[in-house]
Design a protein around this motif. Structure first.
Motif, PDB file in Angstrom:
ATOM      1  N   SER A  81       0.829  -1.204   0.000  1.00 39.34           N
ATOM      2  CA  SER A  81       0.000   0.000   0.000  1.00 39.34           C
ATOM      3  C   SER A  81       0.860   1.250   0.000  1.00 39.34           C
ATOM      4  CB  SER A  81      -0.940  -0.008   1.218  1.00 39.34           C
ATOM      5  OG  SER A  81      -1.797  -1.133   1.176  1.00 39.34           O
ATOM      6  N   ASP A  98      -8.054   5.773  -6.875  1.00 39.35           N
ATOM      7  CA  ASP A  98      -7.696   4.596  -6.095  1.00 39.35           C
ATOM      8  C   ASP A  98      -8.900   4.073  -5.326  1.00 39.35           C
ATOM      9  OD1 ASP A  98      -7.077   7.150  -4.552  1.00 39.35           O
ATOM     10  OD2 ASP A  98      -7.030   5.693  -2.922  1.00 39.35           O
ATOM     11  N   ASP A 117      -9.892   0.503  -2.543  1.00 40.66           N
ATOM     12  CA  ASP A 117      -9.585  -0.775  -1.905  1.00 40.66           C
ATOM     13  C   ASP A 117     -10.734  -1.737  -2.151  1.00 40.66           C
ATOM     14  OD1 ASP A 117      -7.274   0.311  -0.948  1.00 40.66           O
ATOM     15  OD2 ASP A 117      -7.938   0.466   1.149  1.00 40.66           O
ATOM     16  N   SER A 135     -13.132  -4.918  -1.314  1.00 43.05           N
ATOM     17  CA  SER A 135     -13.726  -5.375  -0.054  1.00 43.05           C
ATOM     18  C   SER A 135     -14.883  -6.300  -0.415  1.00 43.05           C
ATOM     19  CB  SER A 135     -14.233  -4.169   0.756  1.00 43.05           C
ATOM     20  OG  SER A 135     -15.352  -3.579   0.115  1.00 43.05           O
ATOM     21  N   ASP A 189      -6.197  -1.666  -4.546  1.00 47.79           N
ATOM     22  CA  ASP A 189      -5.483  -2.384  -3.501  1.00 47.79           C
ATOM     23  C   ASP A 189      -6.385  -3.430  -2.844  1.00 47.79           C
ATOM     24  OD1 ASP A 189      -3.348  -3.080  -1.935  1.00 47.79           O
ATOM     25  OD2 ASP A 189      -3.325  -1.248  -0.733  1.00 47.79           O
ATOM     26  N   GLU A 190      -5.780  -4.219  -1.976  1.00 46.24           N
ATOM     27  CA  GLU A 190      -6.482  -5.277  -1.229  1.00 46.24           C
ATOM     28  C   GLU A 190      -7.096  -6.313  -2.162  1.00 46.24           C
ATOM     29  OE1 GLU A 190      -6.036  -5.514   1.860  1.00 46.24           O
ATOM     30  OE2 GLU A 190      -5.223  -3.513   2.240  1.00 46.24           O
TER      31      GLU A 190
END
Length: 439
Positions: free
Chosen positions: A68, A87, A89, A91, A252-253
């Motif tokens: 990250s 950006d 993340d 989930s 991300d993630e």
């Protein structure tokens, strides 16, 4: 480092974020260590994108290795180089595709976080459109020697706007995208705030039905789970045409795709990722970069990770010549090693200085005491252990806070009376944890 000058808002963001164990949005240049070659490879990728190419990079590393952080560093570099960035993340509520609008939720998050150099904290959609129109107006006034309010000015601006939108109409969903751009301009010109806000809502993917879109904007399509990536391609082309270098997406993630328990749904997301990979790597997109962060388990687990999908595995697997050589980052995947003990020590030196600067006191920790702190951690795990940078930093910030608020306590007393235990970095333990809870 004792003579550095850092704005208070930056030191505040650094101290608060690192204390909480999250990556700061600003000030990363003051604490960056290592990753020289990884950053150089990603900057080269940006140069290619700015020339009209497209790129895809999968950045993997163990928990706490700095994925990250690296994505955030590159995001900040990109804005300085006049890219538009977004950006999000992943989930359980945000995926690449889903039966409950999870793909659209990812698009909405990306659009909410749309950022530029002058608007680095998100919400840049309207700023981008207004800057585009203002730039066209100024260019028309200068070239045609016109004044605001001259009917010829509006005509010239409209011609220039349609010259941009016409080039987008040949792309998938480009006609409707161009129509909403024209709607935004007309409402902007007429001062119709309701219609202008409706155009922005459509761009953000907030229309629930095609009927609503047709009634409000006379457009027969909406952005949804199936087509959201097509609109990202349109945005990349559009921002490049109006003066930016391109559009970079930071997702991300990625491990949240690995966590999907339903195999059909997980496979659908991997298929979407493969489509994005092929699209960018085969030159079907322009001025677009996609950077995805995830753990080695997300990538390499052959039962439910990306490598369970043979089409993806064959594209990501390393070649015979580069697999045993470190520092080769030309391929689509960048593997991050943990920072070395020496690099972490340099990071702690930087953090000690920033903390003292933020709270206005003279640094209390000597280099010898920083080494003592490191030795305590290494001693707990063993000399060959891979330190989790996130946990080391959180423990170190806790140490600094304690020393700052209790001037009577010595460093030796704290280090001698505390057992500092970084989080586990054992991949088998992490895998067992995920399996136990069906994540």
């Amino acid at each position: 480092m004792n003579m550095i000058k850092i704005p208070k808002r930056v030191t505040t963001a650094l101290v608060n974020s690192l204390t909480a164990g999250v990556v700061p949005r600003i000030g990363l240049e003051y604490i960056a260590v290592g990753r020289k070659y990884e950053i150089e490879a990603l900057l080269r990728e940006m140069d290619n994108i700015a020339e009209g190419g497209a790129g895809f990079k999968l950045i993997t590393g163990r928990y706490g290795s700095g994925k990250s952080f690296l994505l955030q560093v590159i995001r900040n570099y990109a804005m300085d180089r006049e890219f538009v960035v977004a950006d999000a993340d992943l989930s359980p509520e945000r995926r690449l595709v889903g039966t409950k609008g999870q793909g659209l939720a990812t698009y909405r998050a990306l659009m909410s976080n749309l950022s530029t150099k002058t608007r680095p904290d998100g919400g840049a959609l309207e700023v981008i459109l207004q800057k585009w129109i203002a730039g066209i107006q100024q260019a028309a006034m200068k070239e045609l020697v016109l004044r605001p309010g001259d009917p010829a000015l509006d005509l010239s601006v409209e011609q220039r706007i349609f010259s941009v939108t016409n080039e987008l109409e040949n792309m998938v969903n480009g006609f409707d995208f161009a129509a909403v751009l024209a709607s935004y301009w007309n409402s902007y010109k007429a001062g119709d705030d309701d219609r202008k806000q409706a155009s922005l809502r459509w761009f953000r993917g907030e229309f629930a039905t095609k009927t609503e879109a047709r009634k409000t904007l006379n457009v027969g399509v909406i952005i949804d789970d199936d087509n959201w990536y097509d609109y990202m391609k349109l945005w990349s082309e559009f921002v490049a045409k109006i003066g930016y270098k391109g559009l970079l997406l930071f997702i991300d993630e990625g491990v949240n795709l690995y966590k999907i328990s339903n195999s059909v749904s997980r496979q659908s997301n991997y298929e979407k990722l493969l489509m994005i990979f092929n699209d960018t790597m085969q030159g079907k997109s322009s001025y677009l970069g996609v950077f995805v962060g995830g753990t080695p388990q997300f990538v390499e687990d052959e039962r439910r990770g990306l490598f369970s999908y043979e089409a993806i595995r064959s594209r990501l697997v390393e070649g015979r010549f580069g697999r045993d050589v470190s520092g080769i980052f030309a391929g689509p995947m960048i593997k991050l090693d943990m920072l070395s003990h020496e690099e972490i020590l340099v990071l702690l030196q930087k953090l000690s200085t920033i903390h003292a600067l933020h709270y206005g006191y003279r640094e209390r920790l000597s280099n010898a005491q920083l080494v003592q702190f490191m030795e305590l951690i290494v001693g707990r795990l063993g000399a060959d252990a891979l330190l989790t940078t996130r946990e080391v930093v959180r423990d170190f910030m806790d140490l600094l806070h304690t020393l700052e608020q209790n001037s009577s306590i010595t460093v030796e007393e704290l280090l001698g009376n505390r057992n500092i235990q970084p989080a586990t970095t054992d991949p088998d333990e992490i895998h067992d944890f995920l399996e136990e809870f069906e994540l």
